[in-house]
Design an enzyme around this catalytic site. Structure first.
Site, PDB file in Angstrom:
ATOM      1  N   LYS A  80       0.811  -1.225   0.000  1.00  0.00           N
ATOM      2  CA  LYS A  80       0.000   0.000   0.000  1.00  0.00           C
ATOM      3  C   LYS A  80       0.844   1.275   0.000  1.00  0.00           C
ATOM      4  O   LYS A  80       0.434   2.287  -0.558  1.00  0.00           O
ATOM      5  CB  LYS A  80      -0.949  -0.003   1.199  1.00  0.00           C
ATOM      6  CG  LYS A  80      -2.033  -1.059   1.091  1.00  0.00           C
ATOM      7  CD  LYS A  80      -2.988  -0.989   2.257  1.00  0.00           C
ATOM      8  CE  LYS A  80      -3.955  -2.157   2.196  1.00  0.00           C
ATOM      9  NZ  LYS A  80      -4.911  -2.156   3.290  1.00  0.00           N
ATOM     10  N   ASN A 101      -5.010   1.953  -1.281  1.00  0.00           N
ATOM     11  CA  ASN A 101      -5.592   0.604  -1.365  1.00  0.00           C
ATOM     12  C   ASN A 101      -6.503   0.451  -2.581  1.00  0.00           C
ATOM     13  O   ASN A 101      -7.023  -0.627  -2.827  1.00  0.00           O
ATOM     14  CB  ASN A 101      -6.345   0.239  -0.071  1.00  0.00           C
ATOM     15  CG  ASN A 101      -7.679   0.934   0.025  1.00  0.00           C
ATOM     16  OD1 ASN A 101      -7.818   2.079  -0.388  1.00  0.00           O
ATOM     17  ND2 ASN A 101      -8.679   0.243   0.547  1.00  0.00           N
ATOM     18  N   GLY A 143       1.628  -0.317  10.767  1.00  0.00           N
ATOM     19  CA  GLY A 143       1.918  -0.642   9.365  1.00  0.00           C
ATOM     20  C   GLY A 143       0.973   0.080   8.421  1.00  0.00           C
ATOM     21  O   GLY A 143       0.379   1.111   8.775  1.00  0.00           O
ATOM     22  N   GLY A 254     -12.724  -7.768  11.076  1.00  0.00           N
ATOM     23  CA  GLY A 254     -12.747  -6.721  10.059  1.00  0.00           C
ATOM     24  C   GLY A 254     -13.578  -6.997   8.813  1.00  0.00           C
ATOM     25  O   GLY A 254     -13.385  -6.328   7.802  1.00  0.00           O
TER      26      GLY A 254
END
Ligand code: NAP
Length: 284
Positions: A80, A101, A143, A254
Site C-alpha cells: 500500500k 488501497n 503498518g 474486520g
C-alpha cells in the site's frame, strides 16, 4: 458459429477488468464482494487476483493497466505504501495516509490512487456503535493499515494512542498525524499505562494472520472496552477470542470494514454506492 464466437468476444471485450495486487492474495474475499456489487448494481465486471513480489509489482501493474478494459485495482499487504509512488495522482485521503488501497484508471490513462480503508473502518464502527465522538482509542500496530485509519479517527474527534512492536514506527506516526488531532505513541513500559482507559482497542497488526496475539497488557481490556480486529476470518479471530476471554463483551473482526472499504472503492470507480449490509449477508 463464427458470429456467436465474435458476439461473445465483443461482449467480453467491453467488460471492465479489475484486479487485486498483493502478497498473499489467494485467501481474499474481494472477488466475491465485487461480484455481489456488480450483480446488485447491474454493472458487469471481471475481478482477478494477482500475486506479486516486490521485484515484479511495477511490471505486473504496467501490464495490467496497459489493457484497454483495465479500469481499476485494489492493493493489499504489503504494497500500500509502495504504490503511492506508482500512481500519477492521489486523493487527499491517500496523501494524508501516504498509502493506497484502490486505484482508478482515469479517462486520460493516468492512475489515481485513493485510500478507502479509513472511511470503510469508520462506517463499520459506526454501524456497530463501537465508537462515538470522543472515543479514546488504542491502535496496536503501525503498518499500512494503521496509516490508512489514523487520520479518519482523528477527524471525528477521537484521541488516538499508537503502540507498535517497533516503537520507532509508532513515533513516526505520531509526528506524521500530530497536526490533525490528539495522537500519541505509547510505550507499555511506561509506569502510568495502567491508569489509561480505552473505549476501543483496534488490532492493526498482522498477528492474527499468523494466529498470534500482539504483546500488550491484557488488563487494558474490560467489559466496557470495544475490541476490533482489522483481520477477518469466517470464525472468530485469535484476537477477538483473546479479548472475550479477558472480559470484553463487544468484539468484532474486520469483515464489515472489508466490505465497506470495497463499497467506497466501487463508488470511486462508478459513482454508485452498493448496499453494504446485503453484501455482508451474501458474501459471509
Ligand atoms: P503491515 O503493513 O505488514 O504491518 C504489520 C504490522 O503488524 C506492523 O505494525 C508490525 O509491527 C505488526 N506485527 C507483525 N507481527 C507482529 C508480532 N508478532 N507482534 C506484534 N506486532 C506485529 O500490514 P497491514 O497492511 O498494516 O495489515 C495489518 C492487518 O490489517 C492485516 O491483518 C490485514 O489483513 C488487516 N487489514 C484488514 C483490512 C480490512 O478491510 N478488514 C484492511 C487493511 C488491513 P513491526 O512494525 O514491528 O513489524
Amino acid at each position: 458459429m463464427n458470429s456467436i464466437v465474435n458476439k461473445k468476444k465483443s461482449k467480453n471485450d467491453s467488460i471492465d477488468n479489475f484486479a487485486l495486487f498483493g502478497n498473499p492474495v489467494n485467501h481474499s474475499m474481494s472477488p466475491n464482494i465485487y461480484k455481489n456489487f456488480s450483480k446488485e448494481q447491474g454493472i458487469p465486471l471481471k475481478y482477478k487476483l494477482i500475486n506479486v513480489c516486490e521485484n515484479n509489482l511495477i511490471k505486473e501493474m504496467e501490464l495490467f493497466f496497459s489493457l484497454k478494459n483495465s479500469k481499476g485495482a485494489n492493493i493489499t499487504v504489503p504494497f500500500k505504501e509502495t504504490v503511492v509512488h506508482i500512481c500519477n495522482s492521489l486523493t487527499d485521503r491517500a496523501k494524508v495516509s501516504n498509502s493506497v488501497n484502490v486505484i482508478k484508471k482515469l479517462s486520460n490513462g493516468t492512475l489515481l490512487g485513493d485510500n478507502t480503508d479509513g472511511v470503510g473502518l469508520i462506517h463499520d464502527l459506526k454501524t456497530k456503535k463501537f465508537i462515538d465522538k470522543k472515543s479514546n482509542i488504542l491502535i496496536l500496530g503501525a503498518g499500512g493499515a494503521a496509516l490508512g485509519i489514523i487520520s479518519v479517527l482523528l477527524e471525528i474527534g477521537s484521541t488516538v494512542f499508537i503502540w507498535n512492536r517497533t516503537i520507532e514506527k509508532a513515533k513516526v506516526l505520531e509526528k506524521r498525524f500530530k497536526h490533525l488531532g490528539d495522537v500519541f505513541y505509547l510505550n507499555f513500559f511506561n509506569k502510568k499505562i495502567h491508569e489509561k482507559k480505552f473505549n476501543l482497542i483496534i488490532n492493526a497488526t498482522s498477528c492474527s494472520m499468523k494466529n498470534q496475539i500482539p504483546d500488550f497488557p491484557k488488563y487494558l481490556i474490560s467489559s466496557n472496552t470495544y475490541c476490533y480486529d482489522l483481520f477477518y476470518s469466517r470464525k472468530n479471530t485469535v484476537f477477538t477470542k483473546f479479548c472475550k476471554k479477558n472480559g470484553a463483551i463487544h468484539c468484532s473482526d474486520g469483515k464489515g470494514m472489508l466490505v465497506s472499504q470495497a463499497a467506497f472503492a466501487f463508488f470511486l470507480w462508478y459513482n454508485k454506492f452498493p448496499n453494504i449490509s446485503s453484501s455482508m449477508d451474501s458474501v459471509f
